[in-house]
Scaffold this motif. Structure first.
Motif, PDB file in Angstrom:
ATOM      1  N   SER A  10       0.807  -1.218   0.000  1.00  0.00           N
ATOM      2  CA  SER A  10       0.000   0.000   0.000  1.00  0.00           C
ATOM      3  C   SER A  10       0.841   1.270   0.000  1.00  0.00           C
ATOM      4  CB  SER A  10      -0.908   0.031   1.227  1.00  0.00           C
ATOM      5  OG  SER A  10      -1.786  -1.061   1.208  1.00  0.00           O
ATOM      6  N   ASN A  11       2.137   1.134   0.260  1.00  0.00           N
ATOM      7  CA  ASN A  11       2.994   2.302   0.356  1.00  0.00           C
ATOM      8  C   ASN A  11       3.525   2.711  -1.009  1.00  0.00           C
ATOM      9  OD1 ASN A  11       5.969   3.528   1.096  1.00  0.00           O
ATOM     10  ND2 ASN A  11       4.395   4.033   2.594  1.00  0.00           N
ATOM     11  N   GLU A  12       3.753   4.023  -1.191  1.00  0.00           N
ATOM     12  CA  GLU A  12       4.256   4.546  -2.457  1.00  0.00           C
ATOM     13  C   GLU A  12       5.621   3.987  -2.829  1.00  0.00           C
ATOM     14  OE1 GLU A  12       3.696   8.841  -3.189  1.00  0.00           O
ATOM     15  OE2 GLU A  12       2.809   8.825  -1.193  1.00  0.00           O
ATOM     16  N   ALA A  13       6.446   3.668  -1.858  1.00  0.00           N
ATOM     17  CA  ALA A  13       7.794   3.165  -2.130  1.00  0.00           C
ATOM     18  C   ALA A  13       7.766   1.794  -2.787  1.00  0.00           C
ATOM     19  CB  ALA A  13       8.602   3.097  -0.833  1.00  0.00           C
ATOM     20  N   TYR A  14       6.697   1.042  -2.581  1.00  0.00           N
ATOM     21  CA  TYR A  14       6.588  -0.316  -3.125  1.00  0.00           C
ATOM     22  C   TYR A  14       6.778  -0.346  -4.629  1.00  0.00           C
ATOM     23  CZ  TYR A  14       4.253  -4.484  -4.875  1.00  0.00           C
ATOM     24  OH  TYR A  14       3.944  -5.623  -5.559  1.00  0.00           O
ATOM     25  N   ASP A  56      12.948   3.897  -8.277  1.00  0.00           N
ATOM     26  CA  ASP A  56      14.176   4.427  -7.686  1.00  0.00           C
ATOM     27  C   ASP A  56      14.554   3.713  -6.398  1.00  0.00           C
ATOM     28  OD1 ASP A  56      14.374   6.237  -9.731  1.00  0.00           O
ATOM     29  OD2 ASP A  56      13.638   7.949  -8.571  1.00  0.00           O
ATOM     30  N   VAL A  57      13.613   3.051  -5.788  1.00  0.00           N
ATOM     31  CA  VAL A  57      13.890   2.327  -4.547  1.00  0.00           C
ATOM     32  C   VAL A  57      13.854   0.823  -4.794  1.00  0.00           C
ATOM     33  CG1 VAL A  57      13.142   1.952  -2.171  1.00  0.00           C
ATOM     34  CG2 VAL A  57      12.829   4.191  -3.206  1.00  0.00           C
ATOM     35  N   TYR A  58      12.721   0.327  -5.197  1.00  0.00           N
ATOM     36  CA  TYR A  58      12.485  -1.116  -5.310  1.00  0.00           C
ATOM     37  C   TYR A  58      13.450  -1.781  -6.290  1.00  0.00           C
ATOM     38  CZ  TYR A  58       9.634  -5.338  -5.212  1.00  0.00           C
ATOM     39  OH  TYR A  58       9.186  -6.613  -5.045  1.00  0.00           O
TER      40      TYR A  58
END
Length: 90
Positions: free
Chosen positions: A22-26, A30-32
């Motif tokens: 549910s989180n934007e980082a998922y 640039d992160v995942y």
């Protein structure tokens, strides 16, 4: 037969980074995607991690069980890499 069960070499432990779906980082590349390319990290997706107050306002991930929080994807990646360097799984 016992030797085949107990004589196997164990793979080294890896750091674990867990994202709430549910989180934007998922879904943020640039992160995942950057973390998935690292050999020392296992990236996992999960449902709710019970950090809802953090999740709805910030980018966050669980790094080896500890929450890491940031205001942007770039900052989150920096904080995750810092956490991995300070507290790696050995």
């Amino acid at each position: 037969m016992l030797k085949s069960l107990f004589g196997r070499k164990r793979e080294p432990l890896k750091n674990r980074v867990e994202f709430c779906v549910s989180n934007e980082a998922y879904a943020h590349p640039d992160v995942y995607d950057v973390l998935e390319q690292r050999e020392d990290v296992v990236v996992e997706d999960s449902g709710c991690n019970s950090y809802c107050e953090i999740c709805e306002c910030h980018y966050y991930a669980l790094v080896n069980g500890e929450p890491v929080v940031a205001d942007s994807a770039k900052e989150l990646l920096e904080k995750i890499e810092e956490e991995l360097s300070l507290n790696p799984i050995k």
